[in-house]
Design an enzyme around this catalytic site. Structure first.
Site, mmCIF file in Angstrom:
data_model
loop_
_atom_site.group_PDB
_atom_site.id
_atom_site.type_symbol
_atom_site.label_atom_id
_atom_site.label_comp_id
_atom_site.label_asym_id
_atom_site.label_seq_id
_atom_site.Cartn_x
_atom_site.Cartn_y
_atom_site.Cartn_z
ATOM 1 N N ARG A 1 -16.992 0.349 3.148
ATOM 2 C CA ARG A 1 -15.446 0.325 3.313
ATOM 3 C C ARG A 1 -15.067 -1.063 4.453
ATOM 4 O O ARG A 1 -15.702 -0.183 5.930
ATOM 5 C CB ARG A 1 -14.332 1.028 3.594
ATOM 6 C CG ARG A 1 -14.552 1.766 1.965
ATOM 7 C CD ARG A 1 -13.774 1.513 1.007
ATOM 8 N NE ARG A 1 -14.237 1.868 0.008
ATOM 9 C CZ ARG A 1 -15.056 1.587 -1.009
ATOM 10 N NH1 ARG A 1 -16.222 1.254 -0.648
ATOM 11 N NH2 ARG A 1 -14.961 2.625 -2.075
ATOM 12 N N HIS B 1 -16.496 -8.200 -2.671
ATOM 13 C CA HIS B 1 -17.108 -6.620 -3.196
ATOM 14 C C HIS B 1 -17.492 -6.412 -3.922
ATOM 15 O O HIS B 1 -17.192 -5.874 -5.196
ATOM 16 C CB HIS B 1 -15.209 -5.746 -2.850
ATOM 17 C CG HIS B 1 -15.473 -4.386 -2.511
ATOM 18 N ND1 HIS B 1 -15.052 -3.600 -2.247
ATOM 19 C CD2 HIS B 1 -16.529 -2.796 -3.108
ATOM 20 C CE1 HIS B 1 -14.979 -2.008 -2.546
ATOM 21 N NE2 HIS B 1 -16.417 -2.497 -3.517
ATOM 22 N N PHE C 1 -21.611 -3.737 -5.922
ATOM 23 C CA PHE C 1 -21.902 -2.528 -7.040
ATOM 24 C C PHE C 1 -22.227 -3.253 -8.536
ATOM 25 O O PHE C 1 -22.424 -3.035 -9.009
ATOM 26 C CB PHE C 1 -20.497 -1.576 -7.376
ATOM 27 C CG PHE C 1 -19.536 -2.764 -7.970
ATOM 28 C CD1 PHE C 1 -18.975 -3.251 -6.970
ATOM 29 C CD2 PHE C 1 -19.600 -2.784 -9.093
ATOM 30 C CE1 PHE C 1 -17.952 -3.669 -8.001
ATOM 31 C CE2 PHE C 1 -18.634 -3.048 -9.675
ATOM 32 C CZ PHE C 1 -17.463 -4.323 -9.165
ATOM 33 N N ASP D 1 -19.542 -6.786 3.010
ATOM 34 C CA ASP D 1 -18.965 -6.707 1.215
ATOM 35 C C ASP D 1 -17.486 -6.721 1.414
ATOM 36 O O ASP D 1 -16.816 -6.439 -0.008
ATOM 37 C CB ASP D 1 -19.902 -6.329 0.771
ATOM 38 C CG ASP D 1 -20.145 -6.493 -0.946
ATOM 39 O OD1 ASP D 1 -19.829 -7.696 -1.427
ATOM 40 O OD2 ASP D 1 -19.713 -4.861 -1.577
ATOM 41 N N GLU E 1 -8.745 -6.770 2.147
ATOM 42 C CA GLU E 1 -9.518 -6.825 1.074
ATOM 43 C C GLU E 1 -8.524 -6.639 -0.682
ATOM 44 O O GLU E 1 -8.449 -7.800 -1.261
ATOM 45 C CB GLU E 1 -10.805 -6.633 0.947
ATOM 46 C CG GLU E 1 -10.774 -5.329 0.101
ATOM 47 C CD GLU E 1 -12.497 -5.009 -0.312
ATOM 48 O OE1 GLU E 1 -13.153 -4.990 0.381
ATOM 49 O OE2 GLU E 1 -12.237 -3.979 -0.899
HETATM 50 P P1 NAD Z 1 -23.255 9.289 -0.178
HETATM 51 O O1 NAD Z 1 -21.676 10.944 0.010
HETATM 52 O O2 NAD Z 1 -24.094 10.037 -0.767
HETATM 53 O O3 NAD Z 1 -23.503 9.617 1.340
HETATM 54 C C1 NAD Z 1 -22.420 9.189 3.464
HETATM 55 C C2 NAD Z 1 -22.788 9.509 3.738
HETATM 56 O O4 NAD Z 1 -22.285 9.075 4.813
HETATM 57 C C3 NAD Z 1 -23.202 11.155 4.350
HETATM 58 O O5 NAD Z 1 -24.495 11.461 4.700
HETATM 59 C C4 NAD Z 1 -21.767 11.761 5.232
HETATM 60 O O6 NAD Z 1 -22.498 12.932 5.353
HETATM 61 C C5 NAD Z 1 -22.202 10.288 5.846
HETATM 62 N N1 NAD Z 1 -21.116 10.504 6.691
HETATM 63 C C6 NAD Z 1 -19.668 10.874 6.291
HETATM 64 N N2 NAD Z 1 -19.137 11.056 7.496
HETATM 65 C C7 NAD Z 1 -19.421 10.360 8.548
HETATM 66 C C8 NAD Z 1 -18.670 9.663 9.268
HETATM 67 N N3 NAD Z 1 -17.542 9.683 10.213
HETATM 68 N N4 NAD Z 1 -20.089 9.156 10.030
HETATM 69 C C9 NAD Z 1 -21.491 8.459 9.253
HETATM 70 N N5 NAD Z 1 -21.491 8.952 8.700
HETATM 71 C C10 NAD Z 1 -20.924 9.972 7.785
HETATM 72 O O7 NAD Z 1 -22.383 7.652 -0.346
HETATM 73 P P2 NAD Z 1 -23.282 6.438 -0.594
HETATM 74 O O8 NAD Z 1 -22.601 6.896 -2.258
HETATM 75 O O9 NAD Z 1 -24.046 6.424 -0.294
HETATM 76 O O10 NAD Z 1 -22.114 5.690 -0.170
HETATM 77 C C11 NAD Z 1 -21.354 5.431 0.866
HETATM 78 C C12 NAD Z 1 -20.109 4.198 0.702
HETATM 79 O O11 NAD Z 1 -20.611 2.737 0.381
HETATM 80 C C13 NAD Z 1 -18.825 4.914 -0.040
HETATM 81 O O12 NAD Z 1 -18.507 6.134 0.672
HETATM 82 C C14 NAD Z 1 -18.399 3.474 -0.112
HETATM 83 O O13 NAD Z 1 -17.405 3.154 1.054
HETATM 84 C C15 NAD Z 1 -19.362 2.497 -0.346
HETATM 85 N N6 NAD Z 1 -19.979 1.770 -1.579
HETATM 86 C C16 NAD Z 1 -19.332 0.875 -1.346
HETATM 87 C C17 NAD Z 1 -19.763 0.171 -2.677
HETATM 88 C C18 NAD Z 1 -19.795 -1.949 -3.294
HETATM 89 O O14 NAD Z 1 -19.894 -2.702 -3.909
HETATM 90 N N7 NAD Z 1 -19.788 -1.941 -1.933
HETATM 91 C C19 NAD Z 1 -20.327 0.777 -4.020
HETATM 92 C C20 NAD Z 1 -20.096 2.426 -4.170
HETATM 93 C C21 NAD Z 1 -19.834 2.300 -2.387
#
Ligand code: NAD
Length: 346
Positions: free
Chosen positions: A233, A294, A297, A257, A262
């Protein structure tokens, strides 16, 4: 049986395609709207049972009040992240469901695509050869093999990214607020990630606590020449500090990304317009910055999974009153909570 009516905001052609495919049996009456969900557009959801929203729909108090006024009790996010929802305000007003996982591979592979593009200057080479310029000056990169990558957030996407990096012979260190025991991941402190990584990739959710975790101070702790990859994000990175870090040559490259401002830019075509956001324009003008809007995905597999899980979430919630994929504010009523799945509280 009456169809479930869904107001679908920020709809793109690929959304229409994937949701229409999943709705081939016509169980749902999906009303697609190009516009973002805002206090002014929420009225489009009149008469619907659910709204379907995406990453840049801002589901704050005003939108929630507008939905409640119209008797709409369900917001179905067609994404994993939910930083755009005021979960605390939503509590006892609307229910929020999301798609916790649709393809961690899509995002992790995009992160690696950005990294390879950046370090091997593919974005520059592509433009050159299209102009029949076959010179190599300025295209020197570096091997990923043997480099240290710091991964912030080792959930679904972070772990796929770690495996990809290991395939490249990279040394992986990681920071997670909740480290996974027995995962075989070498966890270190956040400061060690800053200090020891040649490349840092962000895969944690955006929260109040980690907003601008990349700032002037943390950048100063990083190795000179560090490459930053953000597919998580935009708010994790203070964009002004990033610009300064790149201008001072402390940051070697940035692959973005996502971008903190954004919301009204990404997913739209501004090719014939003047971009108002000076920071974004500055970043895009830099030869060592790659911006995708973005897009991480956006694979066939991910879109299919997003559509099927979103529609299942809506159907399950409206028929059974709960969903495994509901996100809910951690209220003081935990012990008497009627939601079956207390672990879904945040
Ligand atoms: P997930 O919930 O499986 O993993 C997130 C991890 O981050 C967990 O292990 C959690 O313990 C850890 N975490 C939480 N707070 C934290 C902090 N303050 N510092 C460090 N680690 C922390 O989520 P995911 O499916 O792996 O997705 C991760 C992120 O990717 C989502 O939150 C979303 O913002 C982003 N995302 C982006 C896109 C895109 O198209 N660019 C698509 C999907 C997800």
């Amino acid at each position: 049986m009456e169809k479930i009516r869904i107001a679908f905001f920020d709809a793109k052609d690929y959304d229409r395609q994937s949701f229409e495919q999943q709705n081939a049996d016509d169980r749902f009456d999906i009303r697609f709207y190009d516009t973002l969900l805002t206090p002014d557009t929420a009225s489009l959801a009149e008469g619907c049972q659910a709204v379907c929203a995406f990453v840049n729909d801002n589901i704050g108090p005003e939108v929630i009040d507008e939905l409640v006024k119209r008797g709409i009790s369900l917001v179905a996010l067609r994404c994993a992240g939910y930083n755009n929802v005021d979960i605390q305000y939503a509590f006892e007003r609307v229910h929020v469901v999301r798609v916790p996982a649709y393809s961690p591979y899509a995002v992790a592979e995009h992160a690696m695509a950005l990294l390879l593009t950046s370090v091997r200057r593919i974005h520059k080479a592509f433009i050159r050869t299209r102009d029949f310029n076959f010179s190599l000056g300025g295209l020197m990169g570096f091997d990923l093999h043997g480099k240290t990558v710091g991964v912030v957030g080792t959930g679904k996407i972070g772990r796929v990214f770690i495996n990809i990096c290991r395939g490249f012979g990279m040394n992986v260190i990681a920071y997670d607020k909740f480290p996974a025991p027995d995962s075989g991941i070498q966890y270190v402190s956040l400061d060690e990630v800053w200090q020891n990584s040649d490349i840092i990739s962000f895969h944690c959710p955006l929260t109040d606590e980690n907003r601008h975790m990349v700032n002037a101070e943390s950048i100063a702790r990083m190795k000179k020449g560090v490459v930053l990859i953000n597919t998580s994000r935009g708010g994790l990175i203070d964009s002004e500090a990033l610009v300064e870090g790149i201008k001072s040559r402390h940051i070697g490259a940035a692959c973005l990304d996502v971008y903190e401002e954004e919301a009204n830019v990404f997913f739209h075509d501004f090719s014939g317009h003047i971009v108002e956001d000076d920071t974004l324009a500055r970043l895009i003008s830099m030869p060592n910055v790659i911006v995708t809007s973005h897009q991480a995905f956006l694979t066939r597999e991910a879109l299919g999974n997003i559509a099927s899980t979103t529609l299942d979430n809506i159907q399950t919630f409206l028929s059974q009153g709960y969903s495994d994929n509901e996100i809910c504010y951690k209220c003081p009523k935990l012990s008497t909570c009627v939601q079956k799945h207390e672990r879904k509280c945040f």
